[in-house]
Enzyme design. Structure first.
Site, short mmCIF file in Angstrom:
data_model
loop_
_atom_site.label_atom_id
_atom_site.label_comp_id
_atom_site.label_asym_id
_atom_site.label_seq_id
_atom_site.Cartn_x
_atom_site.Cartn_y
_atom_site.Cartn_z
N HIS A 120 0.88 -1.18 0.00
CA HIS A 120 0.00 0.00 0.00
C HIS A 120 0.92 1.24 0.00
O HIS A 120 2.01 1.19 0.57
CB HIS A 120 -0.81 -0.06 1.30
CG HIS A 120 -1.91 0.94 1.42
ND1 HIS A 120 -1.67 2.27 1.71
CD2 HIS A 120 -3.25 0.82 1.30
CE1 HIS A 120 -2.84 2.91 1.78
NE2 HIS A 120 -3.80 2.05 1.53
N ASP A 197 2.91 -4.26 8.05
CA ASP A 197 1.67 -3.53 7.84
C ASP A 197 0.54 -4.54 7.97
O ASP A 197 0.31 -5.34 7.06
CB ASP A 197 1.71 -2.88 6.45
CG ASP A 197 0.35 -2.33 6.02
OD1 ASP A 197 -0.64 -2.54 6.75
OD2 ASP A 197 0.30 -1.71 4.94
N GLN A 200 -4.77 -5.22 6.91
CA GLN A 200 -5.80 -6.14 6.43
C GLN A 200 -5.80 -7.45 7.20
O GLN A 200 -6.61 -8.34 6.90
CB GLN A 200 -5.57 -6.45 4.93
CG GLN A 200 -5.79 -5.28 4.02
CD GLN A 200 -7.22 -4.75 4.03
OE1 GLN A 200 -8.15 -5.47 4.37
NE2 GLN A 200 -7.39 -3.50 3.66
N LYS A 223 -10.53 -0.78 10.21
CA LYS A 223 -10.62 -1.98 9.38
C LYS A 223 -10.95 -3.23 10.19
O LYS A 223 -10.94 -4.34 9.68
CB LYS A 223 -9.33 -2.17 8.59
CG LYS A 223 -9.18 -1.03 7.58
CD LYS A 223 -8.09 -1.24 6.60
CE LYS A 223 -8.12 -0.09 5.59
NZ LYS A 223 -6.91 -0.05 4.79
N CYS A 361 -4.58 2.27 -3.89
CA CYS A 361 -3.36 2.77 -3.24
C CYS A 361 -2.19 1.82 -3.42
O CYS A 361 -1.34 1.69 -2.52
CB CYS A 361 -3.58 3.04 -1.74
SG CYS A 361 -4.82 4.25 -1.40
C1 LIG Z 1 -5.91 0.61 4.66
C2 LIG Z 1 -4.52 0.17 4.55
C3 LIG Z 1 -3.47 1.00 4.93
C4 LIG Z 1 -3.67 2.40 5.41
O1 LIG Z 1 -4.46 2.43 6.56
P1 LIG Z 1 -4.99 3.82 7.11
O2 LIG Z 1 -6.07 3.42 8.06
O3 LIG Z 1 -5.51 4.59 5.92
O4 LIG Z 1 -3.86 4.51 7.76
C5 LIG Z 1 -2.18 0.51 4.82
N1 LIG Z 1 -1.94 -0.73 4.37
C6 LIG Z 1 -2.93 -1.56 4.01
C7 LIG Z 1 -2.59 -2.94 3.55
C8 LIG Z 1 -4.25 -1.14 4.07
O5 LIG Z 1 -5.23 -1.96 3.70
#
Ligand SMILES: *Cc1c(COP(=O)(O)O)cnc(C)c1O
Length: 402
Positions: A120, A197, A200, A223, A361
């Site tokens: 992302h 990260d 998800q 999320k 993104c």
């Molecule tokens: C949504 C997402 C982000 C960014 O999260 P924010 O809540 O916008 O800071 C980063 N990495 C992944 C894989 C995402 O799905």
């Protein structure tokens, strides 16, 4: 699935006499009533700032805020609750880590930061900025057409020059579940700092940061059934202690003179200013809600919906799946031969089916797979069979307009 739908008031929202089909949970999940109530309850009954005043409501607010931190720490199995830093979300967590690693002079010219092609943007741009600041080089592990990481390439790209390895647990664009243990082992071999990260993954995989052994793990409340504007940065205590603070201000200091200040211990050192108290309390409620669910059976039912969607789409001529990872979670991305993803999204929207279209993104991933973008259907634990049926019918109908 159907058993938990009643917990989410928004799911009964109508559009043209039908329920809205919400297949955009990878962008943000809907919120159960208990989370909405926890936030209102705070504002209605004990709204106060935390850690400061000596009065009843401030005590209650502090207790609820710190209670959330402890609950989140237990949920991801951190050793200490001081390893749980409240942020605005995944993006802020990654920026915080990148910034303080730079401030701590962890990188020199010639060092390498390794990410992957499927990240992302929020796990790309902060590292680019850090590379520019320090003269380090940013490298990306290749993605195969299957939407999986090329582990042979990873074994070359991760080497003795690697200082930082940052990668997503689960791809938001394709749903690929990455081989976290393998990647962490490669980084450990060279002593690289690891940043995951988990935006998800937090809801779908039970995250156990001690079992993983990563240095940092970031995720977003919104999320995983929590509110927007709150997220978590998990960091190993030794690193949080060693690294310098990020922003300066109230809450993060111990003693201030006009010349200099001493700082609080982690996590407060990284939490300057009044935090998102309601958000933290809402996220704590989301974790309690998730813990109350039969996660194993809900995850299995969600997997079945994803499989059904994939096989249904495969039967529609003119549809191509983008990425077919063997290990996939919650996301199905596809393109329609005859049309731009945005047009497909608009035609689905007119039928009350909410999906996301575009690059999600992840522009470098779209480039690597040579697609302009995709139509993405993303599921959550409240998705049901009807969602799949209406998506597949909607796509069929959209094709007749294209
Ligand atoms: C949504 C997402 C982000 C960014 O999260 P924010 O809540 O916008 O800071 C980063 N990495 C992944 C894989 C995402 O799905």
């Amino acid at each position: 699935m159907n058993s938990i739908r009643a917990d989410f008031p928004i799911l009964s929202r109508q559009f043209r006499d039908q329920e809205i089909v919400y297949l955009d949970s990878a962008a943000t999940t809907q919120k159960p009533q208990v989370v909405i109530d926890a936030i209102s309850h705070y504002y209605e009954h004990y709204n106060s700032n935390v850690h400061r005043a000596a009065h009843v409501m401030a005590g209650e607010a502090t207790e609820a805020f710190e209670g959330s931190r402890a609950a989140i720490g237990r949920w991801i199995n951190s050793e200490l609750s001081s390893e749980i830093v409240f942020t605005r979300g995944t993006t802020e967590g990654i920026n915080l880590v990148a910034q303080v690693l730079g401030d701590a002079n962890k990188l020199r010219a010639g060092d390498e930061i390794v990410i992957t092609e499927m990240e992302h943007h929020s796990n790309i741009v902060p590292w680019q900025m850090l590379a520019q600041r320090t003269g380090a080089t940013l490298r990306g592990i290749k993605v195969k057409l299957s939407g999986e990481l090329d582990l042979d390439d990873a074994a070359e790209v991760i080497n003795e020059r690697t200082r930082i390895l940052a990668f997503g647990h689960v791809s938001n664009a394709l749903g690929t579940v990455n081989p976290v243990e393998d990647l962490l082992a490669m980084a450990a071999h060279y002593g690289a700092i690891t940043v995951i990260d988990g935006a998800q993954a937090a809801l779908h995989q039970m995250v156990d940061v001690q079992a993983l052994g990563c240095d940092f793990y970031c995720f977003s409340g919104h999320k995983m059934f929590g509110p927007t504007g709150i997220g978590i940065l998990y960091g190993k205590q030794v690193l949080l202690e060693e690294l310098p603070p990020w922003q300066g201000g109230g809450e993060m200091i111990e003693r201030v003179t006009l010349q200099a200040s001493t700082y609080q211990k982690p996590p407060y050192k990284f939490e300057a200013g009044t935090p998102n108290i309601a958000g933290a309390i809402g996220l704590g409620a989301a974790v309690a809600y998730i813990e109350s669910l039969e996660l194993a059976s809900l995850n299995a039912a969600e997997d079945a919906l994803v499989k059904k969607t994939i096989s249904g789409l495969k039967q529609i001529p003119g549809i191509q799946l983008v990425g077919e990872p063997a290990n996939r979670s919650s996301v199905v991305s596809f393109i329609v031969d005859a049309a731009h993803p945005h047009d497909v999204g608009t035609l689905l929207d007119q039928q009350g089916v909410a999906v996301r279209t575009g690059h999600h993104c992840t522009m470098p991933l779209m480039d690597a797979l040579d697609v302009p973008g995709t139509v993405r259907a993303s599921f959550s634990l409240y998705s049901n069979d009807d969602d799949v049926t209406r998506l597949l019918d909607g796509v069929q109908k959209a094709l007749t307009f294209l």
